[in-house]
Motif scaffolding. Structure first.
Motif, PDB file in Angstrom:
ATOM      1  N   GLN A  17       0.831  -1.209   0.000  1.00 49.81           N
ATOM      2  CA  GLN A  17       0.000   0.000   0.000  1.00 49.81           C
ATOM      3  C   GLN A  17       0.861   1.253   0.000  1.00 49.81           C
ATOM      4  O   GLN A  17       0.570   2.232  -0.671  1.00 49.81           O
ATOM      5  CB  GLN A  17      -0.898   0.010   1.233  1.00 49.81           C
ATOM      6  CG  GLN A  17      -2.113  -0.869   1.058  1.00 49.81           C
ATOM      7  CD  GLN A  17      -3.010  -0.779   2.268  1.00 49.81           C
ATOM      8  OE1 GLN A  17      -2.529  -0.692   3.397  1.00 49.81           O
ATOM      9  NE2 GLN A  17      -4.292  -0.799   2.047  1.00 49.81           N
ATOM     10  N   GLN A  20       2.166   1.871  -3.436  1.00 44.23           N
ATOM     11  CA  GLN A  20       1.139   2.453  -4.310  1.00 44.23           C
ATOM     12  C   GLN A  20       0.884   3.916  -3.954  1.00 44.23           C
ATOM     13  O   GLN A  20       0.785   4.775  -4.819  1.00 44.23           O
ATOM     14  CB  GLN A  20      -0.168   1.676  -4.182  1.00 44.23           C
ATOM     15  CG  GLN A  20      -0.220   0.517  -5.144  1.00 44.23           C
ATOM     16  CD  GLN A  20      -1.318  -0.461  -4.790  1.00 44.23           C
ATOM     17  OE1 GLN A  20      -1.898  -0.398  -3.705  1.00 44.23           O
ATOM     18  NE2 GLN A  20      -1.607  -1.361  -5.688  1.00 44.23           N
ATOM     19  N   LEU A  24       1.452   7.276  -6.233  1.00 46.94           N
ATOM     20  CA  LEU A  24       0.413   8.273  -6.498  1.00 46.94           C
ATOM     21  C   LEU A  24       0.851   9.657  -6.044  1.00 46.94           C
ATOM     22  O   LEU A  24       0.712  10.641  -6.753  1.00 46.94           O
ATOM     23  CB  LEU A  24      -0.878   7.897  -5.758  1.00 46.94           C
ATOM     24  CG  LEU A  24      -1.741   6.845  -6.429  1.00 46.94           C
ATOM     25  CD1 LEU A  24      -2.843   6.403  -5.494  1.00 46.94           C
ATOM     26  CD2 LEU A  24      -2.346   7.400  -7.710  1.00 46.94           C
ATOM     27  N   LEU A 176     -16.214   1.816  -9.018  1.00 43.89           N
ATOM     28  CA  LEU A 176     -14.924   1.462  -8.426  1.00 43.89           C
ATOM     29  C   LEU A 176     -15.106   0.342  -7.393  1.00 43.89           C
ATOM     30  O   LEU A 176     -14.390  -0.653  -7.397  1.00 43.89           O
ATOM     31  CB  LEU A 176     -14.322   2.719  -7.758  1.00 43.89           C
ATOM     32  CG  LEU A 176     -13.090   2.552  -6.880  1.00 43.89           C
ATOM     33  CD1 LEU A 176     -11.903   2.042  -7.689  1.00 43.89           C
ATOM     34  CD2 LEU A 176     -12.715   3.886  -6.224  1.00 43.89           C
ATOM     35  N   ALA A 185      -9.371   0.914  -1.991  1.00 40.26           N
ATOM     36  CA  ALA A 185      -9.754   0.997  -3.408  1.00 40.26           C
ATOM     37  C   ALA A 185      -8.701   0.388  -4.325  1.00 40.26           C
ATOM     38  O   ALA A 185      -9.007  -0.058  -5.431  1.00 40.26           O
ATOM     39  CB  ALA A 185      -9.990   2.456  -3.782  1.00 40.26           C
ATOM     40  N   SER A 186      -7.456   0.333  -3.849  1.00 43.62           N
ATOM     41  CA  SER A 186      -6.397  -0.187  -4.724  1.00 43.62           C
ATOM     42  C   SER A 186      -6.486  -1.703  -4.874  1.00 43.62           C
ATOM     43  O   SER A 186      -5.774  -2.298  -5.666  1.00 43.62           O
ATOM     44  CB  SER A 186      -5.028   0.191  -4.160  1.00 43.62           C
ATOM     45  OG  SER A 186      -4.873  -0.406  -2.892  1.00 43.62           O
ATOM     46  N   MET A 221     -13.370   0.568 -13.139  1.00 47.88           N
ATOM     47  CA  MET A 221     -11.959   0.341 -12.811  1.00 47.88           C
ATOM     48  C   MET A 221     -11.672  -1.162 -12.827  1.00 47.88           C
ATOM     49  O   MET A 221     -12.389  -1.931 -12.171  1.00 47.88           O
ATOM     50  CB  MET A 221     -11.643   0.885 -11.412  1.00 47.88           C
ATOM     51  CG  MET A 221     -11.862   2.368 -11.285  1.00 47.88           C
ATOM     52  SD  MET A 221     -10.742   3.280 -12.356  1.00 47.88           S
ATOM     53  CE  MET A 221     -11.615   4.825 -12.450  1.00 47.88           C
ATOM     54  N   ARG A 223      -8.319  -4.302 -13.340  1.00 52.43           N
ATOM     55  CA  ARG A 223      -6.879  -4.546 -13.193  1.00 52.43           C
ATOM     56  C   ARG A 223      -6.295  -5.086 -14.500  1.00 52.43           C
ATOM     57  O   ARG A 223      -6.778  -6.091 -15.025  1.00 52.43           O
ATOM     58  CB  ARG A 223      -6.705  -5.562 -12.060  1.00 52.43           C
ATOM     59  CG  ARG A 223      -5.341  -5.661 -11.491  1.00 52.43           C
ATOM     60  CD  ARG A 223      -5.388  -6.322 -10.130  1.00 52.43           C
ATOM     61  NE  ARG A 223      -5.697  -5.357  -9.084  1.00 52.43           N
ATOM     62  CZ  ARG A 223      -4.856  -4.433  -8.643  1.00 52.43           C
ATOM     63  NH1 ARG A 223      -3.645  -4.347  -9.146  1.00 52.43           N
ATOM     64  NH2 ARG A 223      -5.215  -3.596  -7.697  1.00 52.43           N
ATOM     65  N   SER A 233      -1.863  -3.350 -12.686  1.00 51.54           N
ATOM     66  CA  SER A 233      -2.255  -2.019 -12.205  1.00 51.54           C
ATOM     67  C   SER A 233      -3.709  -1.787 -12.587  1.00 51.54           C
ATOM     68  O   SER A 233      -4.254  -2.503 -13.431  1.00 51.54           O
ATOM     69  CB  SER A 233      -1.399  -0.931 -12.857  1.00 51.54           C
ATOM     70  OG  SER A 233      -0.060  -1.095 -12.499  1.00 51.54           O
ATOM     71  N   VAL A 234      -4.283  -0.761 -11.976  1.00 46.48           N
ATOM     72  CA  VAL A 234      -5.704  -0.487 -12.252  1.00 46.48           C
ATOM     73  C   VAL A 234      -5.816   0.470 -13.446  1.00 46.48           C
ATOM     74  O   VAL A 234      -5.055   1.428 -13.558  1.00 46.48           O
ATOM     75  CB  VAL A 234      -6.382   0.114 -11.000  1.00 46.48           C
ATOM     76  CG1 VAL A 234      -7.824   0.505 -11.292  1.00 46.48           C
ATOM     77  CG2 VAL A 234      -6.324  -0.880  -9.845  1.00 46.48           C
ATOM     78  N   LEU A 286      -6.024   4.375 -10.831  1.00 46.05           N
ATOM     79  CA  LEU A 286      -6.201   4.902  -9.469  1.00 46.05           C
ATOM     80  C   LEU A 286      -6.032   6.410  -9.452  1.00 46.05           C
ATOM     81  O   LEU A 286      -6.726   7.125  -8.732  1.00 46.05           O
ATOM     82  CB  LEU A 286      -5.211   4.250  -8.501  1.00 46.05           C
ATOM     83  CG  LEU A 286      -5.575   2.833  -8.063  1.00 46.05           C
ATOM     84  CD1 LEU A 286      -4.546   2.307  -7.079  1.00 46.05           C
ATOM     85  CD2 LEU A 286      -6.973   2.776  -7.444  1.00 46.05           C
ATOM     86  N   LYS A 287      -5.119   6.889 -10.268  1.00 46.57           N
ATOM     87  CA  LYS A 287      -4.926   8.338 -10.385  1.00 46.57           C
ATOM     88  C   LYS A 287      -6.207   8.968 -10.965  1.00 46.57           C
ATOM     89  O   LYS A 287      -6.685  10.004 -10.493  1.00 46.57           O
ATOM     90  CB  LYS A 287      -3.709   8.597 -11.287  1.00 46.57           C
ATOM     91  CG  LYS A 287      -3.501  10.020 -11.712  1.00 46.57           C
ATOM     92  CD  LYS A 287      -2.719  10.792 -10.673  1.00 46.57           C
ATOM     93  CE  LYS A 287      -2.533  12.232 -11.124  1.00 46.57           C
ATOM     94  NZ  LYS A 287      -2.665  13.200 -10.112  1.00 46.57           N
TER      95      LYS A 287
END
Ligand code: FAD
Length: 591
Positions: A17, A20, A24, A176, A185-186, A221, A223, A233-234, A286-287
């Motif tokens: 986490q 990630q 971000l 999402l 959320a990730s 969203m 993966r 990645s998302v 995610l961004k």
């Protein structure tokens, strides 16, 4: 059954986490905004002062839109019926579309009104003050549903999708959340595997999606594999319900409040999506999601401000007319306490919403801390306000013929949706602490290199000495506000010192110290609120042409807010050193 996370899993998950989050955060500029500045003990004045105003031209367009909207809502928007029937009638959706509400901030070239966020917030405040279900429906379609397309769509995507969405011939949703990806959320599990011929195949489930089963276009969203470097990645995809494999599992999940909104469970079963439907860069979903939520959280503030104004009006009307013990309720101090703080919070929420929206309008690059602060602050405060208004009404509020029962149910989603408040509180503190933390780390690293590190250490010591004696300036023009502005300034300085001490005390463990994170985050939120209030009342005192009585009332309200807020900040910061955290942890162990 032992449900505790093993230390190895815990560390692995936390490291992942952190990685990630770092990716971000590294993608946003480290430029000091108002939120981050507070954690350094600095006040970035030009984010707050002067109080932002719409241009005369836009103000008159907003006034006209509001006049049309008010008339439409008076005639057609029936929140009790929407709640009772758990549906927003199509004539309401069509009417809002005709008024331009469902595409208000989209550019005029694609059929929108080209409104700024500040202007749009005024419109959403009006709807939020009448019917939360309708305001959340509008938010889901406009603030988050079409936002990714507006911000990240290619010219071709915009040409293809936007005209129908902006005119609301088609509705939008933002998908999402999943069973395993709520606050985290990730952790999106929906997969999107490239077929090799340019398409992707999506498999997975989404839940709690507002407009999910009535939307014609969804930002989903999923993966995707990282080409070359391994892992996943998302990525954001534009999905339409006519794609084979799109399945509505449940169109309208029955729920506590905002019953008029259609909240869905969806499944994607081997659903082919063309690569042309990827929104934004591959792997940067995610961004995309976080940027979109910045807008949603700002309009959340506007909707809460509208609901707060309604609460205040209902509470004051009742307190003026209901008599007990030979007096009106408003003559009792314990009722006055509720009314005064409701007025103060409403004033602050409006100022915070206006200023946060103006940060977006000014094209600043990074306002995620400010939008998170607005969301947490306004939703927490609104919850207390609805409860206060409810209490003032006594038994009368408990029956379904009064709006407060519905408003209480409706308000509960705000602390959960678009990021649970606990998660955002932690995010506010850790994002704010990141800059000072990196600085302290660079100093600690330099201390291990006695010669080459001397420059860094020297600069740090000089800054520290200067910082001890400098309080940041809060530039009010009205002399009446100078003492209050100085108080705010002292507390900003105090937060900067407290942030440093917290980092020294906990070091990397600060990531786990949520009780202290909460204290720092709430101090920062109160300071953000206080500076917004100062900016607004300063403008009203020095430039606005408000009638004298109204101006005096606002000054009293603002002064009460500043005093109440200062008290809370002191409590939070004192709590860093004097608390019962150990007992709390002991009591929680084994539960
Ligand atoms: C009516 C409704 C409409 C919604 N609309 C949409 C939509 O349109 N699109 C969409 O994608 N999603 C939507 N959501 C989903 C919403 O964003 C999530 O419910 C929210 O993010 C929380 O996730 P969760 O429900 O899985 O709760 P969980 O993640 O299970 O969390 C439950 C609680 O645990 C606590 N918690 C969790 N993590 C932490 C932490 N790190 N630290 C401290 N406490 C923590 C919090 O108190 C939190 O409320 C909607 C939800 C509802 C109820």
């Amino acid at each position: 059954m032992n449900t505790k996370t093993s230390p190895t899993d815990f560390r692995q998950h936390r490291d992942q986490q952190m990685k990630q989050a770092e990716e971000l955060l590294a993608s946003v500029p480290e430029r000091l905004g108002i939120g981050k500045g507070l954690f350094w003990g600095k006040f970035v004045a030009d984010w707050i002062f002067p109080y932002p105003r719409l241009s005369d031209a836009e103000q008159s367009r907003v006034d006209q839109s509001l006049a049309e909207l008010t008339q439409f809502c008076d005639e057609h928007l029936d929140p009790e019926r929407i709640d009772r029937e758990a549906d927003i009638p199509s004539e309401v959706i069509d009417g809002l579309a005709q008024l331009g509400v469902l595409g208000m901030t989209a550019p005029i070239e694609v059929g929108g009104r080209g409104f700024s966020q500040m202007a749009y917030c005024r419109v959403l405040e009006e709807i939020g003050g009448r019917c939360s279900a309708t305001s959340i429906f509008v938010n889901a379609h406009h603030s988050i549903g079409i936002r990714a397309l507006l911000l990240f769509g290619t010219d071709e995507q915009k040409r293809r999708w936007l005209p129908d969405l902006v005119s609301a011939r088609k509705l939008a949703a933002f998908a999402l959340t999943e069973p395993e990806a709520g606050s985290d959320a990730s952790n999106v599990q929906t997969s999107a595997i490239p077929t090799g011929d340019g398409d992707f195949v999506l498999n997975g489930e989404k839940r709690y999606i507002t407009n999910g089963a009535i939307a014609d276009v969804l930002t989903v969203m999923a993966r995707t594999p990282n080409a070359g470097r391994g892992g996943t990645s998302v990525t954001a995809f534009l999905v339409t319900p006519d794609m084979p494999g799109f399945r509505v599992v449940e169109a309208r999940m029955p729920k506590v409040g905002i019953r008029g909104t259609a909240t869905a469970r969806l499944a994607f079963e081997n659903m082919r999506v063309p690569a042309a439907n990827i929104l934004g860069p591959l792997g940067k979903g995610l961004k995309v999601a976080l940027t979109v939520l910045d807008f949603g959280r700002t309009t959340f503030g506007a909707c809460c401000t509208g609901a707060a104004k309604t609460c205040l009006r209902l509470a004051t009307d009742h307190a003026r007319t209901r008599r007990q013990f030979g007096r009106t309720l408003g003559e009792f101090e314990l009722v006055q306490k509720k009314l005064a703080r409701m007025a103060a919070w409403t004033y602050a929420m409006e100022a915070m919403t206006t200023i946060t929206a103006s940060l977006i309008d000014r094209g600043l690059e990074d306002y995620m801390l400010e939008t998170a602060m607005l969301k947490v602050y306004s939703t927490e405060v609104l919850w207390t306000m609805v409860n206060d208004a409810f209490q003032i009404h006594g038994g009368a509020a408990y029956f379904t013929d009064r709006p407060l029962e519905r408003m209480l149910r409706d308000a509960r989603i705000n602390q959960i949706g678009e990021g649970a408040n606990e998660v955002l509180t932690s995010f506010i503190a850790l994002t704010g602490l990141r800059g000072p933390g990196l600085r302290l780390k660079s100093v600690a690293d330099a201390a291990k290199r006695p010669w080459s590190g001397l420059g860094i250490i020297g600069r740090f010591v000089a800054d520290q000495v200067a910082f001890r004696f400098e309080t940041p300036g809060v530039p009010v023009r009205s002399p009446l506000l100078r003492p209050a502005a100085d108080e705010v300034s002292r507390r900003i300085h105090r937060l900067g010192l407290a942030a440093q001490r917290t980092l020294f005390r906990h070091r990397e463990e600060v990531l786990e110290r949520q009780l202290d994170q909460e204290r720092l985050a709430w101090s920062a939120m109160e300071l953000f609120a206080s500076t917004c209030v100062l900016s607004r009342i300063d403008y009203e005192l020095t430039e606005s042409r408000l009638p004298r009585d109204e101006l005096e009332r606002r000054v009293k309200t603002a002064m009460y807010f500043l005093s109440m807020s200062a008290r809370r900040i002191d409590e939070e910061l004192n709590g860093l050193n004097s608390n019962d955290d150990e007992q709390l942890r002991a009591a929680a162990t084994g539960l």
